[in-house]
Scaffold this motif. Structure first.
Motif, PDB file in Angstrom:
ATOM      1  N   ALA A 128       0.860  -1.328   0.010  1.00  0.00           N
ATOM      2  CA  ALA A 128       0.087  -0.087   0.060  1.00  0.00           C
ATOM      3  C   ALA A 128       0.805   1.306   0.191  1.00  0.00           C
ATOM      4  CB  ALA A 128      -1.010  -0.096   1.064  1.00  0.00           C
ATOM      5  N   GLY A 129       2.102   1.171   0.564  1.00  0.00           N
ATOM      6  CA  GLY A 129       3.024   2.366   0.484  1.00  0.00           C
ATOM      7  C   GLY A 129       3.681   2.587  -0.825  1.00  0.00           C
ATOM      8  N   ILE A 130       3.546   1.465  -1.765  1.00  0.00           N
ATOM      9  CA  ILE A 130       4.409   1.699  -2.920  1.00  0.00           C
ATOM     10  C   ILE A 130       3.423   1.848  -4.221  1.00  0.00           C
ATOM     11  CG2 ILE A 130       5.745   0.402  -4.302  1.00  0.00           C
ATOM     12  CD1 ILE A 130       7.073  -0.832  -1.791  1.00  0.00           C
ATOM     13  N   ALA A 131       2.336   1.038  -4.273  1.00  0.00           N
ATOM     14  CA  ALA A 131       1.475   1.021  -5.420  1.00  0.00           C
ATOM     15  C   ALA A 131       0.429   1.742  -5.183  1.00  0.00           C
ATOM     16  CB  ALA A 131       0.983  -0.543  -5.518  1.00  0.00           C
ATOM     17  N   GLY A 132      -0.117   2.305  -6.606  1.00  0.00           N
ATOM     18  CA  GLY A 132      -1.118   3.252  -6.656  1.00  0.00           C
ATOM     19  C   GLY A 132      -2.556   2.438  -6.291  1.00  0.00           C
TER      20      GLY A 132
END
Length: 232
Positions: A63-67
Motif C-alpha cells: 500500500a505504501g508503494i502501489a497506486g
C-alpha cells in the motif's frame, strides 16, 4: 530422512533440540520474504494483486508503494480480517475470492503490473494458477512467488536438511528473546505442497518462459517472471 520417525537416537535427540529452539525463537517465514518482493516490483507499480493475502501483512507494505492494491483470499476469516484492517484505506481492496474466480472477470484481464503470491501457490492447481496469473498480468508485468515444494529427490532432501539446521539459527538472529507463550492469533490455513521444485520448473518452462526459480531459506522456493511486452 524424517527426524520424527527415524530409529537413530542421536538424530531423534537433535530433532527434539531443533524443535525446542524453533518454538522458543520463531520467525515468520512469509514476512521474511517481503523485502525480496518489494525490491522486485516493477517501477512504477500502478496496480498490484496479492493472492492469498491472509491478514494483510504484505498488503500493508504494498500500500505504501502501489497506486492500487487488490488482495484476495479464499478463506472467509482471513479475507474478513484483511478487509477490516484496510476498510479506511481507499486504494486497498480485499475480496474473498479464489484466483480462478478473479481471473474469470473479463475486466481484469491484463490489468496488473505485478502479482504476488506468498505461501499460496501450493494451495492451488499449479498449471491453472500459473495460467491465470499470466492472464491477469499486463505486458511487462511481473509475477513474484514464494512457495513450498515437496522433496522428492536427493537434492531436495539435502536442501531440507540444510534448512532444518539453519532455521533455528535464523530464528535466534531474528527473534533473540525466547517466546514463553504462543500468541492468540488464529493461524493462517496451511496445506502441504503436492508438487516438487522439478514439477514447478517444468510447468514454468511451459507457461512462463524465462522464469527464475531458486531454492531459498526457510524451506521456500522463489519464482520471478516478467511477462513479455507487446510485440515480443
Amino acid at each position: 530422512m524424517d527426524i520424527r520417525t527415524t530409529a537413530n537416537p542421536l538424530i531423534r535427540w537433535a530433532g527434539r533440540v531443533l524443535g525446542t529452539v524453533n518454538a522458543r525463537h520463531p520467525w515468520n517465514h512469509d514476512d521474511h520474504f517481503h523485502p525480496w518482493v518489494l525490491s522486485a516490483l516493477p517501477g512504477p507499480t500502478a496496480r498490484v494483486l496479492d493472492v492469498g493475502c491472509g491478514r494483510g501483512e504484505l498488503l500493508a507494505a504494498l500500500a505504501g508503494i502501489a497506486g492500487e492494491v487488490d488482495g484476495i483470499d479464499a478463506d472467509q476469516e482471513m479475507a474478513y480480517l484483511a478487509a477490516t484492517r484496510f476498510r479506511d484505506v481507499p486504494h486497498v481492496r480485499v475480496r474473498r475470492r479464489t484466483l480462478a474466480e478473479h481471473a474469470a472477470l473479463p475486466e481484469l484481464a491484463e490489468s496488473y503490473d505485478a502479482i504476488t503470491m506468498i505461501a499460496s501457490l501450493h494451495h492451488m492447481p499449479l498449471d491453472a494458477a500459473l495460467s491465470e496469473a499470466r492472464q491477469l498480468l499486463r505486458p511487462g508485468g511481473r509475477l513474484l512467488v514464494v512457495t513450498l515444494t515437496t522433496p522428492v529427490g536427493a537434492a531436495d532432501q539435502a536442501w531440507d536438511v540444510v534448512n532444518a539446521l539453519t532455521n533455528p539459527l535464523i530464528g535466534l538472529v531474528k527473534h533473540p528473546q525466547p517466546v514463553r507463550e504462543p500468541g492468540p492469533e488464529r493461524p493462517q490455513p496451511v496445506r502441504d505442497p503436492a508438487w516438487s521444485i522439478a514439477e514447478l520448473r517444468e510447468q514454468a518452462a511451459a507457461q512462463l518462459p524465462g522464469a527464475m526459480i531458486r531454492r531459498r531459506e526457510g524451506f521456500r522456493v522463489t519464482l520471478r517472471w516478467q511477462k513479455p511486452g507487446r510485440g515480443r
